[in-house]
Design an enzyme around this catalytic site. Structure first.
Site, short mmCIF file in Angstrom:
data_model
loop_
_atom_site.label_atom_id
_atom_site.label_comp_id
_atom_site.label_asym_id
_atom_site.label_seq_id
_atom_site.Cartn_x
_atom_site.Cartn_y
_atom_site.Cartn_z
N HIS A 197 -3.80 22.35 8.83
CA HIS A 197 -3.65 21.00 9.84
C HIS A 197 -3.55 21.19 11.40
CE1 HIS A 197 -0.93 17.31 10.58
NE2 HIS A 197 -2.15 17.31 11.28
N ASP A 214 1.72 13.32 5.04
CA ASP A 214 2.39 14.44 5.77
C ASP A 214 3.33 13.88 6.59
OD1 ASP A 214 3.02 16.95 6.96
OD2 ASP A 214 1.21 17.11 8.03
N GLY A 215 4.65 14.26 6.19
CA GLY A 215 5.74 13.92 7.15
C GLY A 215 6.95 13.11 6.37
N GLY A 216 8.03 13.70 6.35
CA GLY A 216 9.18 12.95 5.78
C GLY A 216 9.08 12.61 4.33
N MET A 273 -0.72 10.61 8.49
CA MET A 273 0.43 11.20 9.06
C MET A 273 1.64 9.96 8.91
SD MET A 273 0.31 14.25 10.57
CE MET A 273 2.10 14.17 10.84
N SER A 321 4.94 23.07 3.56
CA SER A 321 4.38 23.19 4.88
C SER A 321 5.30 24.56 5.35
CB SER A 321 4.67 22.21 5.98
OG SER A 321 4.69 22.48 7.19
N ASP A 341 0.68 24.33 9.63
CA ASP A 341 0.61 23.43 10.84
C ASP A 341 0.51 24.18 11.93
OD1 ASP A 341 1.31 20.66 9.78
OD2 ASP A 341 3.01 21.68 9.23
N MET A 381 -3.37 20.37 14.99
CA MET A 381 -2.73 19.43 15.97
C MET A 381 -3.05 20.04 17.04
SD MET A 381 0.61 18.60 13.85
CE MET A 381 0.55 20.22 12.56
N MET A 416 0.08 23.78 15.99
CA MET A 416 0.26 22.85 17.27
C MET A 416 0.12 23.74 18.47
SD MET A 416 3.86 21.35 15.72
CE MET A 416 4.26 20.72 14.17
N HIS A 451 0.43 24.50 3.12
CA HIS A 451 -0.01 23.77 4.35
C HIS A 451 0.68 24.63 5.60
CE1 HIS A 451 -0.80 20.06 6.26
NE2 HIS A 451 0.26 20.11 7.04
C1 DX5 Z 1 4.38 17.39 11.47
C2 DX5 Z 1 3.62 18.45 10.56
C3 DX5 Z 1 4.00 18.58 8.97
C4 DX5 Z 1 5.59 18.96 8.92
C5 DX5 Z 1 6.31 18.20 7.75
O1 DX5 Z 1 3.46 17.48 12.83
O2 DX5 Z 1 2.31 17.98 10.38
O3 DX5 Z 1 3.30 19.11 8.27
O4 DX5 Z 1 5.65 20.17 8.65
O5 DX5 Z 1 7.62 18.41 7.91
P1 DX5 Z 1 8.77 17.72 7.28
O6 DX5 Z 1 8.25 17.61 5.72
O7 DX5 Z 1 9.77 18.15 7.61
O8 DX5 Z 1 8.60 16.02 7.71
ZN ZN Z 2 1.05 19.11 8.72
#
Ligand code: DX5
Ligand code: ZN
Length: 219
Positions: free
Chosen positions: A65, A174-176, A136, A7, A34, A67, A36, A32
């Site tokens: 993605h 996606d995430g962590g 997520m 990402s 993101d 959001m 927002m 990826h």
């Molecule tokens: C969070 C995003 C993710 C984010 C993941 O809202 O959708 O794609 O970039 O970041 P990490 O890998 O640091 O959790």
């Molecule tokens: Zn994402």
């Protein structure tokens, strides 16, 4: 084996070309992106011009993605800005079927993202129409958050639904994501692993992508 989708939310925006070129050279399959809006999620990342700039240098498909609230208004613009996969949030789309058809008409692959509290069962009637489901594993809005453990169960359930109905959408998480959980996620049924901070905060992002990939091939 799973695909890796770094990402660029965690990239160095002042050196975006350099970071995209690093992904081009890496073992990652997707890039990826993101988006927002400060409304659907409590943070603003970047928008169309940055997506376009990334596309100019990318040699791998852009996995966008969204959001954002009312994503229908921007689908065509993001497609023009280079989106190959366009993922909208279930929670942001009252007419999801129409939204998914619109994405296909634009020539992109439609994806649906689910927040951590949204059950996978709610997708039952739309699954045959989608190319990807994004689970997520943190609350959307920020990179660098802690992985939510319940995600494994959601992936397993969704993978079972896919198998029972002989469908072929991709499952993305996606995430962590990191090398601790990558193999477990692949084993649970995830086809695409998104990783932001784990890749870009590492000393050697290229090698870190290779490590993630390797973890999934050994799963
Ligand atoms: C969070 C995003 C993710 C984010 C993941 O809202 O959708 O794609 O970039 O970041 P990490 O890998 O640091 O959790
Ligand atoms: Zn994402």
């Amino acid at each position: 084996m799973s695909f890796i989708a770094p990402s660029i939310l965690a990239a160095d925006f002042a050196n975006l070309q350099r970071d995209i070129e690093m992904i081009n050279r890496s073992e990652a399959e997707f890039i990826h992106v993101d988006i927002m809006d400060g409304r659907f999620v409590p943070n603003i990342s970047f928008g169309l011009p940055v997506c376009e700039a990334a596309h100019k240098h990318a040699r791998k498909p852009l996995d966008v993605h969204l959001m954002i609230v009312e994503p229908d208004q921007y689908l065509e613009a993001f497609r023009k800005a280079g989106a190959h996969i366009l993922t909208v949030h279930y929670e942001a789309c009252p007419h999801l079927h129409r939204t998914v058809q619109h994405i296909r008409e634009l020539g992109a692959l439609p994806g649906i993202a689910l927040n951590p509290h949204t059950p996978v069962e709610l997708l039952s009637d739309i699954l045959p129409d989608v190319s990807l489901v994004l689970i997520m594993s943190v609350n959307p809005g920020f990179g660098g958050q802690k992985f939510i453990e319940n995600t494994y169960r959601k992936i397993e359930k969704l993978a079972r639904m896919r198998q029972e109905r002989d469908l072929d959408f991709l499952i993305e998480v996606d995430g962590g994501v990191n090398t601790q959980n990558a193999a477990l996620l692949t084993r649970a049924g995830a086809d695409v692993l998104v990783a932001g901070s784990f890749v870009f905060k590492a000393d050697d992002p290229l090698a870190t992508i290779a490590e993630l990939k390797k973890a999934t091939t050994m799963a």
